[in-house]
Scaffold this active site. Structure first.
Site, PDB file in Angstrom:
ATOM      1  N   ASP A 233      27.017  32.293  24.740  1.00  0.00           N
ATOM      2  CA  ASP A 233      25.845  32.189  25.602  1.00  0.00           C
ATOM      3  C   ASP A 233      24.621  32.453  24.727  1.00  0.00           C
ATOM      4  O   ASP A 233      24.747  32.865  23.573  1.00  0.00           O
ATOM      5  CB  ASP A 233      25.995  33.209  26.746  1.00  0.00           C
ATOM      6  CG  ASP A 233      24.997  32.941  27.862  1.00  0.00           C
ATOM      7  OD1 ASP A 233      24.216  31.985  27.754  1.00  0.00           O
ATOM      8  OD2 ASP A 233      24.998  33.709  28.837  1.00  0.00           O
TER       9      ASP A 233
ATOM     10  N   ASP B  15      18.496  27.988  28.380  1.00  0.00           N
ATOM     11  CA  ASP B  15      17.945  27.426  29.608  1.00  0.00           C
ATOM     12  C   ASP B  15      17.142  28.471  30.364  1.00  0.00           C
ATOM     13  O   ASP B  15      17.093  29.637  29.971  1.00  0.00           O
ATOM     14  CB  ASP B  15      19.071  26.853  30.485  1.00  0.00           C
ATOM     15  CG  ASP B  15      20.119  27.898  30.813  1.00  0.00           C
ATOM     16  OD1 ASP B  15      20.454  28.717  29.921  1.00  0.00           O
ATOM     17  OD2 ASP B  15      20.601  27.937  31.959  1.00  0.00           O
TER      18      ASP B  15
ATOM     19  N   CYS C   4      48.794  46.924  43.915  1.00  0.00           N
ATOM     20  CA  CYS C   4      48.834  45.863  42.910  1.00  0.00           C
ATOM     21  C   CYS C   4      50.117  45.998  42.098  1.00  0.00           C
ATOM     22  O   CYS C   4      50.658  47.089  41.965  1.00  0.00           O
ATOM     23  CB  CYS C   4      47.596  46.000  42.024  1.00  0.00           C
ATOM     24  SG  CYS C   4      47.605  44.961  40.562  1.00  0.00           S
TER      25      CYS C   4
ATOM     26  N   CYS D  23      50.379  44.786  38.832  1.00  0.00           N
ATOM     27  CA  CYS D  23      50.122  44.541  37.407  1.00  0.00           C
ATOM     28  C   CYS D  23      50.722  45.658  36.549  1.00  0.00           C
ATOM     29  O   CYS D  23      51.083  46.711  37.067  1.00  0.00           O
ATOM     30  CB  CYS D  23      48.616  44.387  37.151  1.00  0.00           C
ATOM     31  SG  CYS D  23      47.750  45.936  36.877  1.00  0.00           S
TER      32      CYS D  23
ATOM     33  N   CYS E 174      49.182  49.058  37.236  1.00  0.00           N
ATOM     34  CA  CYS E 174      49.459  49.644  38.550  1.00  0.00           C
ATOM     35  C   CYS E 174      50.950  49.879  38.785  1.00  0.00           C
ATOM     36  O   CYS E 174      51.325  50.682  39.640  1.00  0.00           O
ATOM     37  CB  CYS E 174      48.890  48.740  39.649  1.00  0.00           C
ATOM     38  SG  CYS E 174      47.089  48.626  39.582  1.00  0.00           S
TER      39      CYS E 174
END
Lengths: 658, 658
Positions: A96, A131, A281, A283, A286
């Site tokens: 960016d 931009d 969760c 994952c 977790c």
């Protein structure tokens, strides 16, 4: 002003909704889209890019060239060794440019050309112009100024890009016409990729209705062949919907930013760990630690663990999105996510609008490999249903003026109603039979065709679905006389001959009706103009092959009751239909290859019948309308014409070189 | 016939819907419910119980005593060393008895008493009688026979249990009256736990509508204080709904059974790995390997990995359910799951029926700590909304015959409409103001009370929600004259004095209205019968404390705008309300403790006003109606009376010993 340096290689592999599985090629490897690029802070990498790749399956990352430029040590190292060495990552890197920093912290000291050249010089795979961030609260005049400056900067930046791919963001605040204008202007330039910028405030405030208007307006203006990036979108809640509208790339620092605030990302939203009671969760974080263990960690370690959780969840959501596209179930996933968030509901309501549905419909595949599941009030508003209804209305226009109506029963209906059908055909010859189903009127002869044998809806309909059902029902049968069957039992003794005649009539009606729905009535009449004979499966008694005047024109696929075109069928269509109907026309260079059965690549597509849809059957012809082959469209017409890379038509049968 | 050996210790810690977070105590440790007990095959443990505990957070397991009994080696070792040594697990173990084997494989050779004694002798924590599996396709007569034999076997088995807890399954096929009958009969026996049996075929065929009828009929017949086990339920898709109906325990071999068929369990359903394109999951298996890696493993290793995935997902879904109960969001989770499955939709539609809503309502807490989120067409059918509407109708019965209607705006409404309110009050004195919101008419004076300041609904309502909204709107205002405000601007110059009078009137109306909604109109009139004065927050200007005749009777909680009762308020209610209104009456033994501020334990509850609900304010009295304390109900009345363990009322203020 602009000079063509190179074009980024991007091709579509699979379709669902307006979403797609794409492949994006960079010098540092290819990326399968939709993809999430985690944001890397070059000053502080709590999870290193290499770890992201190895442990989290990250394909590519995004970092900030403005930050690198500003920090002398980073600046020098990046210029000397390249950005890949700087952050120690050998995969694709996007950068960016400082635009978001100027939005967050006000005016920044940076010249648009300097930052583009810097990105190019440090070896970024995809750089971004500087931009102007247009915020949702701007007046149209302010937004116009941001758009004009953005376009100017794109124009002067593009000649500087050389080997680098360059992303030119679409701005324009919440003004759809301005977004489309900006998109068109940038689309005319030699940019490689288009982020949709200025949307972070919309996502932060959950203004998803505005967000999708912005996405759609931008998409409508952009060239179809360039990847679209939803700038700053990093929350899984929005991935399915944004992907369904054709966003290919997401990026976000949410995983680490939220972790610093003790906030955990879930597919249904974000939760502060203090508001949780258990870790909801699966994952690795977790599944291997409890909430109390997580809370008892030092601040730094906890941040790290939460960041890892956030990244695991985000990456698995992208896998879910890609899997849903492949399975043809993306709209289902979209609606499931919306059930967790009232603001997403509003966004999907917005998609019911006719102009949006029409735009979406052109990308919607004609068939899916899975059953059509009801997922809530939005299901019948899907573009697929819009198209289905549209085609059904045409079928009804040509049906008998009296219709026999049977109540819904087990699928397939013609099997469940086998006896009744004979009786009805005796009592009411030449009268079409329809079934009154939860998804509307289903012609009995279409009962094996997708989705009429594959829909799974609840027994009890919600009022919204009922309303749409009634509307569609009325539109189909408004000029018809309806006779409800089933009240009076009829004893009929059929001779074998009578039975055979009835069955033959029904079979022919079925063949023509399926072709009418699948190809259109014009193609159906051309294809079946002649003496029809059928080959049926001995086991299932289903139609397998259809011959016209002794030539094999189509086969019926058992899995979804749709036709595949045969070479002789293609020839018949070619002989009798007018250009451009049913045709994909290719450049002369590709003619010999296609004659030999090679796929049609998009870059050789000259023109396409705009009534074709992804996965439709088609005929392939030369620019002189020489018949070359029959095949299956892989893209929508606008994509076949617009793409430079990838396949457009998969050839099934070809005429051969001689 | 039966003799009381011991009672299993089970208490409720938290409430949401008819679901609860419970604590179940066994000799091998306590279990937090809702819980999933993975099925352990003692012959083949691909994931050992110890590994389940350590890696997957499994709290307890279930294994099959019939299989152990049948295999000589297992049989002997189990008798010699106990079942905990046999499967090497030091946590709670439940055993099944062979009933399911008889369903699967026909007649088995086993005597009901032998298997119960065997379970007892091998040291099972929770054994199961050899009940008769009643299948969904049975006639009522066949099911009756299964029920009668099951009850007989329970009667003869219970005296054998000794120190073991004994589970007596409820049978009765799909006949609700038979399920309730069986439940009541078993409930009268000295059983410890009640599985709901014979439901596996319903779950396999996704007949969730029948399933919930079976669950509800069983629950309605069972003693409220015993844990309820949904036998054979191991798919996460059903966990939230079953938990919301009050199922505490699940068990399943699905994780391993499905793994053997290459099927992966997800919260939204089951997928064959051959139908997947990527792994749409964040679990440790799916986050660390790709689909192609998984597919390329040897059959045995793949099975193992898929079994692990299935277990990770199942365990995390239980965490999600428990977390949702704690957060008061279980209905939201139920509806999100239903958006993935049309058959679940049908089941939830069934819950809209008045008899079910009424049963569910008695367990529904009066307040939640989170906003009330729209999750789809079922949201307004939740028991909470049913109660809310019921109480609103009563408020409207006592409101002015003319009502001023304001359109919905930002919350809180009284802040957004501050100016208008004064003007309206001048022009229409003594006229109530209501706001026309997406959830129906909201009296302006209730705008800070849960859920009127906390609901989050889409801007665009679905037709189903509109229909219910209209129905409720009509019921509230049918006999009223409505004046829509906002058409004519009025310029009013208020003196300070006039303004103060208007504000005072509104404040008093607010105080009485909130109490009316929260406690009922009878309690509200008793409480505020006198001279009302208020203390307001200087910062927010919200009401904080309410005094009547100089005594502090209630405070208003800032987070949800509901009252907490003060001791003087409790005394006022006690003096003026008739028994049993607002009372929890306790046994004499507990009186001295409660006077000192100790919590009321369920076993000392003598009787309860059946209008109270979980988290309602209440007064605690002795059997002679001596006023002892004020507090907050933790359970519903039927639970306070029915439980032997755990707290029933948390005391906030008490009279002291003297």
């Amino acid at each position: 002003m602009t000079s063509i340096e190179k074009t980024m290689k991007f091709e579509i592999k699979h379709h669902d909704a307006a979403g797609r599985i794409g492949r994006l090629i960079t010098d540092h490897g290819s990326i399968t889209t939709p993809v999430l690029l985690p944001v890397i802070n070059p000053n502080k990498m709590s999870i290193t890019p290499q770890m992201m790749k190895e442990r989290f399956g990250v394909q590519a990352v995004i970092t900030n060239s403005y930050i690198i430029y500003q920090h002398q040590k980073l600046h020098d190292k990046a210029l000397a060794e390249g950005v890949h060495a700087l952050i120690d990552f050998d995969g694709p890197i996007m950068t960016d440019s400082g635009t978001f920093q100027s939005y967050m912290y006000g005016e920044i000291e940076m010249d648009p050309l300097t930052i583009v050249r810097f990105q190019r010089d440090i070896g970024t795979d995809i750089g971004t112009i500087l931009d102007i961030f247009s915020t949702p609260d701007q007046t149209k005049e302010e937004a116009e100024e941001a758009v004009d400056t953005t376009i100017e900067r794109a124009e002067i930046s593009i000649p500087e890009k050389k080997e680098m791919n360059l992303a030119c963001p679409v701005q324009g605040s919440v003004y759809p016409s301005l977004r489309t204008y900006c998109a068109k202007k940038l689309g005319n330039l030699d940019a490689d990729m288009h982020p949709i910028g200025g949307v972070v405030p919309l996502m932060e405030n959950q203004e998803y209705k505005d967000l999708i208007e912005v996405i759609l307006a931008s998409k409508k203006g952009l060239p179809v062949n360039r990847p679209v990036h939803l700038f700053g979108a990093g929350h899984p809640l929005i991935f399915p919907l944004a992907a369904a509208l054709g966003c290919d790339i997401f990026d976000s620092s949410a995983y680490i930013k939220y972790a610093k605030q003790n906030r955990m990302i879930f597919p249904w939203g974000t939760e502060k760990i203090d508001d949780l009671y258990e870790l909801p969760c699966s994952c690795p974080v977790c599944s291997t630690s409890s909430l109390s263990e997580l809370k008892s960690l030092s601040k730094k370690k906890r941040e790290q663990k939460i960041a890892e959780h956030n990244l695991y969840v985000s990456m698995s959501e992208l896998r879910k999105v890609r899997n849903a596209i492949m399975q043809g179930r993306l709209w289902e996933l979209v609606e499931q996510r919306a059930s967790a968030n009232p603001f997403l509901q509003d966004a999907i309501h917005e998609l019911h609008k006719l102009n949006h549905v029409k735009w979406l419909e052109q990308f919607e595949p004609v068939r899916k490999t899975r059953g059509l599941f009801y997922t809530g009030i939005h299901t019948v508003h899907q573009p697929f249903f819009y198209r289905l209804h549209h085609r059904l209305v045409q079928w009804f226009d040509q049906s008998s003026s009296t219709l026999i109506v049977l109540p819904e029963t087990e699928k397939p209906f013609s099997k469940a109603y086998a006896d009744d059908i004979y009786k009805i055909s005796m009592e009411y010859p030449n009268t079409d039979i329809i079934v009154d189903t939860v998804i509307g009127p289903v012609p009995l002869v279409l009962d094996e065709m997708y989705p009429f044998a594959q829909y799974i809806f609840p027994e009890v309909l919600d009022e919204e679905t009922k309303r749409i059902r009634k509307k569609r029902w009325d539109k189909c049968v408004k000029h018809k006389d309806l006779i409800e069957w089933g009240k009076k039992p009829i004893v009929t003794d059929l001779t074998n001959e009578e039975g055979n005649i009835i069955q033959k009539n029904l079979d022919e009606k079925r063949v023509k009706s399926v072709a009418h729905m699948q190809f259109g009535s014009d193609i159906s009449s051309v294809l079946f103009n002649g003496d029809i004979s059928l080959v049926k499966s001995k086991k299932t008694l289903k139609i397998r092959n259809v011959f016209v005047d002794g030539k094999h024109v189509v086969s019926m696929r058992a899995s979804d009751g749709l036709f595949t075109l045969k070479l002789d069928g293609g020839k018949k269509i070619h002989d009798k239909s007018s250009i451009p109907r049913f045709r994909v026309t290719i450049e002369d260079d590709a003619v010999p290859f296609v004659k030999e059965g090679k796929s049609v690549f998009s870059k050789f597509v000259s023109s396409v019948d705009d009534q074709l849809r992804p996965y439709d059957e088609c005929i392939v012809v030369s620019k002189d309308d020489e018949f070359l082959a029959i095949g299956q469209c892989l893209l929508s017409p606008v994509e076949m014409s617009g793409f430079q890379f990838g396949q457009a038509v998969k050839i099934r049968e070809h005429i051969g070189v001689n």
